[in-house]
Design an enzyme around this catalytic site. Structure first.
Site, PDB file in Angstrom:
ATOM      1  N   TYR A   1       0.828  -1.207   0.000  1.00 30.89           N
ATOM      2  CA  TYR A   1       0.000   0.000   0.000  1.00 30.89           C
ATOM      3  C   TYR A   1       0.861   1.255   0.000  1.00 30.89           C
ATOM      4  O   TYR A   1       1.874   1.313   0.694  1.00 30.89           O
ATOM      5  CB  TYR A   1      -0.919   0.025   1.238  1.00 30.89           C
ATOM      6  CG  TYR A   1      -1.793   1.250   1.206  1.00 30.89           C
ATOM      7  CD1 TYR A   1      -2.920   1.273   0.409  1.00 30.89           C
ATOM      8  CD2 TYR A   1      -1.453   2.400   1.906  1.00 30.89           C
ATOM      9  CE1 TYR A   1      -3.697   2.416   0.308  1.00 30.89           C
ATOM     10  CE2 TYR A   1      -2.227   3.542   1.825  1.00 30.89           C
ATOM     11  CZ  TYR A   1      -3.342   3.546   1.021  1.00 30.89           C
ATOM     12  OH  TYR A   1      -4.108   4.679   0.927  1.00 30.89           O
TER      13      TYR A   1
ATOM     14  N   TRP B   1       1.165   5.669  -1.721  1.00 32.05           N
ATOM     15  CA  TRP B   1       0.861   6.629  -2.781  1.00 32.05           C
ATOM     16  C   TRP B   1       1.982   6.777  -3.795  1.00 32.05           C
ATOM     17  O   TRP B   1       1.761   7.335  -4.868  1.00 32.05           O
ATOM     18  CB  TRP B   1       0.554   7.985  -2.154  1.00 32.05           C
ATOM     19  CG  TRP B   1      -0.895   8.166  -1.849  1.00 32.05           C
ATOM     20  CD1 TRP B   1      -1.670   7.381  -1.043  1.00 32.05           C
ATOM     21  CD2 TRP B   1      -1.740   9.195  -2.356  1.00 32.05           C
ATOM     22  NE1 TRP B   1      -2.948   7.877  -1.016  1.00 32.05           N
ATOM     23  CE2 TRP B   1      -3.021   8.994  -1.808  1.00 32.05           C
ATOM     24  CE3 TRP B   1      -1.548  10.282  -3.203  1.00 32.05           C
ATOM     25  CZ2 TRP B   1      -4.102   9.825  -2.089  1.00 32.05           C
ATOM     26  CZ3 TRP B   1      -2.626  11.114  -3.478  1.00 32.05           C
ATOM     27  CH2 TRP B   1      -3.885  10.880  -2.922  1.00 32.05           C
TER      28      TRP B   1
END
Ligand SMILES: Nc1nc2c(c(=O)[nH]1)N[C@H]1C(S)=C(S)[C@@H](COP(=O)(O)OP(=O)(O)OC[C@H]3O[C@@H](n4cnc5c(=O)[nH]c(N)nc54)[C@H](O)[C@@H]3O)O[C@H]1N2
Ligand SMILES: Nc1nc2c(c(=O)[nH]1)N[C@H]1C(S)=C(S)[C@@H](COP(=O)(O)OP(=O)(O)OC[C@H]3O[C@@H](n4cnc5c(=O)[nH]c(N)nc54)[C@H](O)[C@@H]3O)O[C@H]1N2
Ligand SMILES: [Mo]
Length: 775
Positions: free
Chosen positions: A123, A125
């Site tokens: 996970y 960005w």
């Protein structure tokens, strides 16, 4: 450079000024001697993000990973659980050695334990850009090897991602096809915002953004006579005039119930709308009126919980029913225990007002959480790197990562399923920072001791990289060619390379290609393309699917951008309102489920068949507040995106005595003998961190704000319980899911105590690379 078929690929070489893009905006950069020295927002961006100020100096920052590196203990003793992760030295290796060591370890784990023993959720960005998207790259790579245990949902929207598809049939459309700012400006009389409309957050958009219209839209909304009501512990969650209500944090559902109670009791609820477009209102109303439990959820009831005035709530409910009203719920409200309830109850309240699907009325989720809500969606798909197929079916809800590593084989509930945690041997992270995103860092550190091997790709020595066994130096977006693409941004932008790769940094794609070669899957992974050829390929494959003309790749690259058509003037659920049979919602009833028989059937104690108020453990009204009397909001930082470029100028300028600022009410500071600029220790049962005091009476008393993103910096790296000297709020958050339904992240809230730190504060070393040992 020459592309496939001999055509020239005009990927321009590095020059002095270039435009590019980050998740927080498009900009042009001045580049000197391989470093970004200045940035300016692009023309047309009226409200650029201050986080652009973190970019100068980011290519050659001291915290860059300059060489492939392996933890000494792993190199000496081989893979296995190890308590010294995070405290050990590193050894520099060559790229060839890294490829060999990592390739062989992947092979060993797969052959011995199977692909499900690799946790590849990864996970995070990472960077904007459609091709060099680290998470897509790592997923594609692991799929070529036979798959991996994956994760579902996000830290952003863990609860929403499960509850909303069940009760309103969609998750994505709430954002992508949200009621647009222009419609709100024109039609809305009243915006009732739970969690405010925090413009600091609208700087950011997943995949980047070329414009920031929210501030201007709110100005125009007010100029037309629109009013804003903000429920938030922080006054500055709305910039400019509004009616500010500062409730006890975590009590929004009680407030919404009280408003709903007034609507029901005073016959202001839209019965026709509830009968035509919803199911289960009757069941919910029994709860609302207290028919079965003897507790009407009245304003008087809610006032005891939220600390607001009952008459104010009654007056507001009447006002809402009398004009065009949109109820908005920020994402933060669902990043708490029982986080499913706030979006579900916000939707229910809007349904009772009967304005869902009418221009400027109804429900909104995330205005002021991300740039996307309120922006027109593009009328096409976007270029996308295919990720292949993952044959492994084991997964976890994303915020269960420590649970998984600490409890292999244990059962857990999720969304009506009974699942088991897999036995993970290898953790592979590219493009995320669990020491930023996960709760209860001491517990995470214990969890990371368990696997045989931890692999991290990152451009920077983040705390996650320091806890890895194998560290792969990635390039930043600035050191490679890519292009953007975001579903609510009308511009597809070329992201041209700004600087040559620093030191030994390599594109993640090239690292995976080398590993794929060693493991015999090169053809599947690369399909014979270099990254330059992939850019052209993805663009051309995408343009072939469009029903409108776009320039050729070469023209696009030269001009630097393509404008995409957008759907203008949207109102969320307007189609459904116009024709509920033709536009059935994807729920079992085809309607809004105010009561969900499916959810009720799961029998969860912490998420029942209708929206309800649950007392959270972390709230000022509960017993835990006796020991920890301050409510911490661990919200998104104004000065950066998450932990990214924490060492940059804007982020550093926000620090106090070198620590992350903790904002508190002057009365709470006075009670503790604290002054602005003091270094304090914040603590609770999870852990402790230092922070620097900022006084501000725009913060509700007994509430403190310490945003996320300060890089974890343990006083004693060898001690998993060591405090963080820099101010990472995930030292204080509890690692518990929203409920058995979603198991979403609950990092937004924690109860804490604060005291003056009287010893000499240890130096902050968060951005220093680790110690390297000789071979
Ligand atoms: N307490 C608390 N915790 C929270 C939250 C909260 O509100 N409170 N919010 C949560 C939310 S909503 C989110 S989305 C998460 C965010 O958590 P993350 O997305 O994990 O945070 P980032 O700091 O964005 O991490 C991205 C990492 O990718 C790296 N990176 C950048 N470009 C590249 C690249 O090209 N390749 C590779 N390999 N790496 C790259 C960056 O250096 C950085 O280390 O945090 C969550 N955690
Ligand atoms: N500058 C910047 N912008 C960002 C990000 C970033 O890191 N930096 N991250 C992006 C990401 S990934 C995401 S998911 C979004 C997240 O968007 P959100 O989750 O909405 O963001 P937060 O800043 O955590 O919360 C917004 C506000 O909600 C208020 N709030 C917190 N708890 C409560 C409560 O119990 N009741 C009420 N009424 N209000 C409460 C807080 O005062 C807070 O300022 O932000 C995005 N935008
Ligand atoms: Mo997020």
């Amino acid at each position: 450079m020459v592309g496939r078929g001999g055509r020239a690929v005009r990927l321009s070489s590095v020059s002095a000024t270039q435009t590019s893009l980050t998740h927080w905006g498009a900009f042009s950069a001045t580049v000197e001697a391989g470093e970004i020295t200045a940035v300016a927002p692009v023309a047309g961006d009226d409200d650029p993000s201050v986080a652009l100020g973190n970019l100068p100096g980011s290519v050659r920052h001291i915290s860059r990973v300059t060489t492939p590196a392996v933890r000494r203990g792993w190199l000496d003793h081989g893979p296995g659980p190890d308590d010294s992760r995070g405290a050990d030295d590193f050894v520099a290796v060559t790229w060839d050695e890294l490829t060999e060591l990592l390739g062989d370890e992947l092979r060993r784990v797969i052959d011995t334990h199977g692909n499900g023993a690799i946790y590849g959720g990864s996970y995070g960005w990472s960077s904007a850009g459609r091709f060099h998207h680290a998470q897509s790259q790592v997923h594609r790579f692991l799929n070529c090897l036979g798959g991996y245990t994956f994760s579902r949902h996000s830290y952003s929207l863990g609860a929403t991602g499960v509850i909303m598809p069940r009760v309103v049939g969609t998750h994505d459309d709430l954002f992508k096809r949200s009621t647009q700012w222009d419609v709100i400006v024109e039609h809305t009389d009243l915006m009732v915002c739970f969690g405010g409309v925090a413009l600091k957050n609208t700087g950011v958009n997943h995949g980047g953004t070329t414009a920031h219209p929210a501030r201007g839209a709110l100005d125009r909304f007010r100029a037309r006579g629109g009013h804003l009501v903000s429920f938030s512990p922080l006054r500055d969650d709305v910039d400019g005039p509004c009616d500010w209500f500062a409730p006890v944090p975590g009590t929004d559902v009680a407030i919404m119930l009280a408003l709903a109670h007034v609507l029901a009791a005073e016959s202001l609820a839209d019965r026709d709308f509830l009968a035509t477009y919803c199911t289960g209102y009757d069941r919910f109303e029994r709860y609302l009126l207290g028919v079965d439990d003897g507790t009407p959820k009245s304003p008087q009831w809610a006032a005891q919980i939220c600390g607001l005035d009952a008459d104010d709530l009654t007056a507001l409910a009447r006002r809402m029913a009398a004009c065009r009203t949109i109820v908005t719920v920020s994402w933060s409200l669902q990043r708490t225990r029982h986080g499913e309830q706030a979006p579900w109850m916000g939707l229910t309240l809007a349904a009772m007002l009967g304005q869902i699907g009418l221009p400027g009325g109804g429900f909104g989720h995330g205005y002021g959480s991300m740039n996307e809500p309120g922006l027109a969606p593009v009328r096409c798909g976007l270029p996308r790197l295919p990720q292949g197929i993952n044959p492994v079916t084991t997964f976890i809800p994303v915020a269960a990562v420590s649970d998984m590593l600490l409890s292999p084989g244990e059962p857990f509930d999720y969304n009506g399923l009974r699942l088991h945690y897999p036995d993970i041997r290898l953790v592979y992270w590219a493009g995320g920072n669990p020491f930023h995103h996960h709760q209860n860092i001491p517990r995470l550190r214990r969890a990371l001791r368990r696997p045989d091997t931890v692999v991290v790709h990152d451009p920077y020595w983040t705390p996650m990289a320091k806890h890895a066994d194998i560290v792969v130096p990635s390039t930043t977006f600035a050191e490679r060619h890519d292009f953007s693409g975001s579903r609510n941004d009308p511009v597809l932008m070329a992201m041209r390379r700004l600087a040559e790769p620093y030191a030994q940094a390599r594109d993640d794609y090239d690292t995976f290609a080398a590993l794929a070669r060693r493991l015999g899957v090169a053809d599947t992974f690369t399909e014979g393309r270099t990254s330059a050829q992939w850019l052209r390929h993805l663009y051309e494959k995408w343009s072939a699917t469009l029903d409108f003309e776009v320039p050729s790749f070469d023209e696009f690259w030269q001009v630097g951008q393509v404008r995409l058509p957008t759907d203008e003037g949207l109102t969320l659920f307007a189609d459904f309102r116009a024709d509920p049979s033709a536009h059935r919602l994807a729920t079992p009833s085809g309607r809004i489920e105010i009561f969900s028989a499916d959810i009720a059937g799961f029998g969860y104690r912490d998420c029942v068949g209708h929206p309800a108020w649950f007392e959270p453990a972390e709230w000022l009204g509960g017993p835990r507040a006796e020991r920890y009397p301050l409510h911490l909001l661990a919200n998104q930082p104004a000065s950066r995106l998450h932990s990214q470029l924490d060492g940059g100028a804007t982020s550093q300028a926000s620090k106090v005595a070198g620590r992350e600022p903790v904002r508190m009410h002057p009365d709470d500071a006075a009670e503790r003998g604290l002054a602005a600029g003091d270094v304090v220790r914040m603590f609770n049962d999870s852990g402790a961190c230092l922070a620097g005091v900022v006084l501000d009476d725009r913060v509700r008393p007994r509430v403190v704000q310490l945003s996320t993103g300060a890089w974890f910096d343990p006083a004693d790296p060898a001690d998993p319980d060591s405090m963080c000297v820099h101010g990472n709020p995930n030292m204080l958050t509890d690692d518990v899911g929203t409920s058995a339904l979603a198991h979403g992240c609950t990092g937004a809230h924690a109860l804490v105590q604060i005291e003056k730190y009287t010893a000499a504060p240890p130096p902050v070393r968060a951005h220093q690379p680790p110690v390297f040992a000789a071979r």
